[in-house]
Design an enzyme around this catalytic site. Structure first.
Site, PDB file in Angstrom:
ATOM      1  N   HIS A   1     -10.341  -1.625   1.354  1.00  0.00           N
ATOM      2  CA  HIS A   1     -10.483  -2.585   2.446  1.00  0.00           C
ATOM      3  C   HIS A   1     -11.267  -2.008   3.628  1.00  0.00           C
ATOM      4  O   HIS A   1     -12.211  -2.643   4.118  1.00  0.00           O
ATOM      5  CB  HIS A   1      -9.099  -3.055   2.917  1.00  0.00           C
ATOM      6  CG  HIS A   1      -8.540  -4.197   2.124  1.00  0.00           C
ATOM      7  ND1 HIS A   1      -8.738  -4.350   0.776  1.00  0.00           N
ATOM      8  CD2 HIS A   1      -7.773  -5.264   2.504  1.00  0.00           C
ATOM      9  CE1 HIS A   1      -8.117  -5.441   0.356  1.00  0.00           C
ATOM     10  NE2 HIS A   1      -7.528  -6.013   1.391  1.00  0.00           N
TER      11      HIS A   1
ATOM     12  N   ARG B   1      -6.360  16.222   2.744  1.00  0.00           N
ATOM     13  CA  ARG B   1      -5.075  16.612   3.332  1.00  0.00           C
ATOM     14  C   ARG B   1      -3.945  16.540   2.303  1.00  0.00           C
ATOM     15  O   ARG B   1      -2.979  17.300   2.391  1.00  0.00           O
ATOM     16  CB  ARG B   1      -4.771  15.736   4.549  1.00  0.00           C
ATOM     17  CG  ARG B   1      -5.728  15.962   5.708  1.00  0.00           C
ATOM     18  CD  ARG B   1      -5.243  15.302   6.989  1.00  0.00           C
ATOM     19  NE  ARG B   1      -5.102  13.859   6.850  1.00  0.00           N
ATOM     20  CZ  ARG B   1      -6.103  12.990   6.973  1.00  0.00           C
ATOM     21  NH1 ARG B   1      -7.331  13.412   7.209  1.00  0.00           N
ATOM     22  NH2 ARG B   1      -5.883  11.690   6.858  1.00  0.00           N
TER      23      ARG B   1
ATOM     24  N   HIS C   1       0.816  -1.209   0.000  1.00  0.00           N
ATOM     25  CA  HIS C   1       0.000   0.000   0.000  1.00  0.00           C
ATOM     26  C   HIS C   1       0.853   1.264   0.000  1.00  0.00           C
ATOM     27  O   HIS C   1       0.521   2.253  -0.668  1.00  0.00           O
ATOM     28  CB  HIS C   1      -0.915  -0.016   1.228  1.00  0.00           C
ATOM     29  CG  HIS C   1      -1.857   1.143   1.317  1.00  0.00           C
ATOM     30  ND1 HIS C   1      -3.005   1.239   0.564  1.00  0.00           N
ATOM     31  CD2 HIS C   1      -1.813   2.270   2.080  1.00  0.00           C
ATOM     32  CE1 HIS C   1      -3.631   2.371   0.850  1.00  0.00           C
ATOM     33  NE2 HIS C   1      -2.935   3.008   1.774  1.00  0.00           N
TER      34      HIS C   1
ATOM     35  N   SER D   1      -3.522   0.142  -6.256  1.00  0.00           N
ATOM     36  CA  SER D   1      -4.132  -0.622  -5.173  1.00  0.00           C
ATOM     37  C   SER D   1      -4.227  -2.075  -5.619  1.00  0.00           C
ATOM     38  O   SER D   1      -4.964  -2.392  -6.555  1.00  0.00           O
ATOM     39  CB  SER D   1      -5.524  -0.063  -4.846  1.00  0.00           C
ATOM     40  OG  SER D   1      -6.174  -0.857  -3.868  1.00  0.00           O
TER      41      SER D   1
ATOM     42  N   SER E   1      -4.526   7.133  12.822  1.00  0.00           N
ATOM     43  CA  SER E   1      -5.571   8.061  13.253  1.00  0.00           C
ATOM     44  C   SER E   1      -5.611   9.246  12.291  1.00  0.00           C
ATOM     45  O   SER E   1      -4.578   9.704  11.802  1.00  0.00           O
ATOM     46  CB  SER E   1      -5.289   8.555  14.669  1.00  0.00           C
ATOM     47  OG  SER E   1      -5.387   7.497  15.597  1.00  0.00           O
TER      48      SER E   1
ATOM     49  N   HIS F   1      -9.911   3.836  -0.482  1.00  0.00           N
ATOM     50  CA  HIS F   1     -10.051   3.283   0.866  1.00  0.00           C
ATOM     51  C   HIS F   1     -10.907   2.026   0.744  1.00  0.00           C
ATOM     52  O   HIS F   1     -12.001   1.948   1.301  1.00  0.00           O
ATOM     53  CB  HIS F   1     -10.678   4.315   1.797  1.00  0.00           C
ATOM     54  CG  HIS F   1      -9.808   4.656   2.971  1.00  0.00           C
ATOM     55  ND1 HIS F   1     -10.298   5.090   4.165  1.00  0.00           N
ATOM     56  CD2 HIS F   1      -8.462   4.601   3.130  1.00  0.00           C
ATOM     57  CE1 HIS F   1      -9.303   5.310   5.006  1.00  0.00           C
ATOM     58  NE2 HIS F   1      -8.180   5.019   4.405  1.00  0.00           N
TER      59      HIS F   1
END
Length: 709
Positions: free
Chosen positions: A80, A99, A32, A507, A291, A78
């Site tokens: 999985h 971001r 990844h 991916s 996080s 995103h």
């Protein structure tokens, strides 16, 4: 990590790695984060153009759009996490891509999403995944005040028990305010944003292997309100930030090692200084946590004072967690003890993996679909099927006008935004897994060309591309061959058109115990126009023109899917015709309304134009350029480089002259009027659908499937 990779690490260090070093390398060397299976092959993609801005350490592509302004763009997935928990997975996917745009010092101005689910007509789990993913994207983007202006959605049984959630974002800013990423000894490392917690620990590794079981701990927790505060604080702090990076996959481990490597410096981190949700977190957990709503900034003494003041004003938590040095090493301390000491270049560059590849057998069989007697029923079924039905239920969940830049809403071929320099940015995202499954080279090139066609329909010129290449396990030679073919197709079309690849994502390992997904490249194309070409309303008596040649290419089509037909020929892109047809079509943007011919072929494209204008049309299939064996191919073939153009009845001579001068294949094939969408061959009707019935079927079907199956 593979045993060979652990051996390489031991040999490079000359010792056993510590627990924290193993955690850092496991994250950074995951598929990844490292692209260890694909990196070498992506080098063939053209990346240069006079307007492309390349800077070390950028998380997004940047192009100069004139007048001192830049556009930034990036695409991520995103998959999985969204397959485990669709709301949180999709929401944090949006946060991460935003971001990436912020890291260049630009303000995000729009979001696009590409979604793939199982057979929603029969699979209730697929419907649950769709509802959760759409709500996650909607809630996060709406809270940030960033419009979701477009994307695409598809369904296929190969996504059973799984989902693809691709998210792209575009930013806009002043070129002089870009963050150019520099650092020197003595600069401060600042972690700003939400606290570091256990959520997402090991997320990069989770996304780098087949999803055999759900791991909810790998799914991050979204907080869009914190993201909004981080975004506003960053934009205020732009003049004082020397370098900036998102904490995405791999968390602090990857952000720190990649920044140190890209800037040629060393970074020393003290985990005791990191603000965490739990004081009992260990150094490996702190370094590998994913996080959300966190960014890593490098500032000098002056910048540090401004960070304290601005973050205090916006109530953004922040920690001074380390310092820059000239060692070229990533050093991590915990309670005063060194727990990791890795050369940044070692951590940031996983040893490449070279997988064998071989083409699958059998490939295309080049069969022709049989003729039939009831094309009316077929078209009605297709308009009401998940493949071709309106996506209005999805994009109506999104705020697509906040920010007052949106001039073309979702549901058009391309979405269009107004820029501050007087120009207009057209954006389109496209994918076609069934075509790519049948022939990954021509299927992928078709995705690229379709995204360019959509931008051309808005009267814009394609200027940049981003790719997202999604496949199953690269350890399967046939899957890896498909990946290589897709990369080669993108490179060939990019070289021919001069449209550079300014970024992207790979991916892999997108598979479950039911098997791998179909090859699923998604292509995002950006285009620029000097004016906004508003769609002209279609009126009674207006003419319908087609540009391009229809061929006996129905393999992988929506028609095959709805009729349960296999085989056939995947549509091919003729790169010369692609360019000339596109230029000719966009030259008519100020004269009529343009729509590309793609999913569902001529029949669905013409029907959509009639539905959205509440106007019938009579179309002569015999007038269509091309050599097709029977009306079914004329109606439903998905040949590339084709455009439908509605021309006001008093401008037909002008349109015919323009197309004649361009030297492209074209024909006037229809006239608008009446209450039905009527296709004829030899003056004999072969398909006849009432506009009001088509409208109801097309506009209501998907919502009904989502809620009731």
């Amino acid at each position: 990590m593979l045993d060979s990779e652990m051996s390489h690490l031991r040999q490079s260090l000359g010792r056993e790695p510590t627990e924290t070093e193993t955690a850092i390398i496991s994250a950074e060397w995951s598929e990844h984060c490292s692209y260890k299976s694909s990196r070498e092959h992506l080098r063939i993609l053209p990346r240069d153009a006079p307007y492309v801005i390349s800077d070390k350490g950028l998380d997004s592509g940047v192009i100069d759009v004139g007048g001192g302004y830049v556009v930034t763009a990036h695409i991520e997935s995103h998959n999985h996490p969204s397959a485990v928990e669709p709301y949180g997975g999709a929401a944090t996917g949006v946060g991460g891509i935003i971001r990436d745009i912020m890291s260049a010092g630009t303000r995000p101005i729009c979001i696009l999403d590409g979604l793939r689910f199982g057979d929603i007509e029969a699979d209730r789990h697929a419907a649950w995944l769709l509802r959760g993913a759409v709500r996650g994207i909607s809630d996060y983007g709406n809270c940030l005040g960033i419009p979701t202006i477009g994307g695409e959605t598809g369904f296929d049984p190969s996504y059973s028990k799984y989902t693809l959630v691709d998210v792209a974002a575009v930013g806009f800013g002043i070129r002089e305010r870009l963050i150019h990423n520099t650092a020197g000894p003595g600069d401060h490392i600042v972690l700003l944003g939400g606290p570091t917690g256990y959520d997402g620990v090991g997320g990069a590794q989770f996304a780098s292997e087949r999803m055999d079981e759900e791991d909810r701990s790998a799914v991050q927790i979204p907080d869009p309100f914190m993201e909004k505060m981080v975004m506003e604080a960053i934009l205020k702090l732009r003049p004082y930030i020397k370098a900036l990076k998102d904490l995405g996959g791999g968390g602090l481990a990857c952000a720190a090692s990649e920044t140190a490597d890209a800037l040629g410096v060393g970074i020393a981190i003290d985990t005791d200084a990191v603000h965490t949700r739990d004081n009992n977190m260990t150094p490996p957990q702190i370094m590998a946590s994913e996080s959300q709503e966190r960014m890593l900034a490098i500032v000098d003494d002056t910048g540090l004072a401004h960070i304290r003041e601005v973050c205090g004003r916006f109530r953004v938590p922040h920690s001074i967690i380390g310092v820059v040095n000239d060692t070229g090493t990533l050093t991590v301390r915990h309670h005063g003890t060194v727990v990791a000491e890795l050369p940044a270049s070692l951590a940031a560059h996983a040893p490449p993996l070279r997988w064998p590849s071989k083409p699958p057998t059998p490939g295309e069989d080049h069969t022709t679909i049989p003729d039939q007697n009831d094309y009316t029923h077929t078209l009605e079924r297709m308009l009401g099927g998940a493949d071709c039905a309106s996506r209005n239920w999805i994009y109506s969940q999104y705020d697509h006008e906040v920010g007052i830049r949106t001039v073309s809403r979702p549901g058009q071929d391309a979405s269009v935004l107004r820029l501050d320099n007087g120009k207009y940015l057209a954006v389109s995202m496209c994918g076609s897994p069934r075509h790519c499954h049948l022939n990954p080279y021509h299927g992928t090139m078709g995705c690229f060309e379709e995204a360019c066609r959509n931008v051309r329909c808005a009267g814009a010129t394609p200027v940049a591309m981003l790719d997202h290449l999604q496949f199953g396990s690269p350890e399967d030679p046939q899957i890896f061959w498909s990946f290589l073919q897709s990369v080669r197709a993108l490179a060939d079309y990019s070289k021919h058109t001069g449209i550079p690849c300014i970024g992207g994502k790979v991916s892999l390992y997108n598979e479950t115990d039911t098997g791998p997904i179909k090859p699923s490249p998604v292509i995002l194309v950006l285009g620029l126009a000097d004016q906004n070409f508003r769609r002209r309303p279609i009126r009674d008596g207006d003419a319908l023109y087609i540009i391009g040649v229809t061929k006996n290419e129905t393999g992988g089509s929506s028609y095959h899917h709805h009729t349960g037909t296999g085989g056939g020929t995947c549509p091919r892109v003729d790169m010369v015709s692609s360019t000339s047809n596109g230029v000719a079509a966009s030259s008519l943007a100020g004269l009529g309304t343009i729509h590309d011919c793609s999913r569902g072929g001529l029949a669905v494209a013409a029907s959509r134009m009639c539905i959205t204008s509440d106007m019938g049309c009579t179309i002569d299939l015999d007038a269509i350029p091309g050599d097709v064996p029977h009306p079914g191919v004329a109606l439903f073939a998905e040949s590339h480089s084709r455009y439908l153009v509605s021309i006001p009845y008093n401008h037909t001579k002008e349109a015919a002259h323009t197309l004649g001068e361009a030297g492209v294949p074209h024909a006037r094939i229809g006239t608008y009027g009446g209450a039905s969408i009527r296709f004829e061959a030899g003056a004999t009707p072969v398909c006849n659908v009432m506009v009001d019935k088509a409208h109801n079927t097309w506009s209501e079907s998907l919502e009904r499937m989502i809620h009731h199956g």
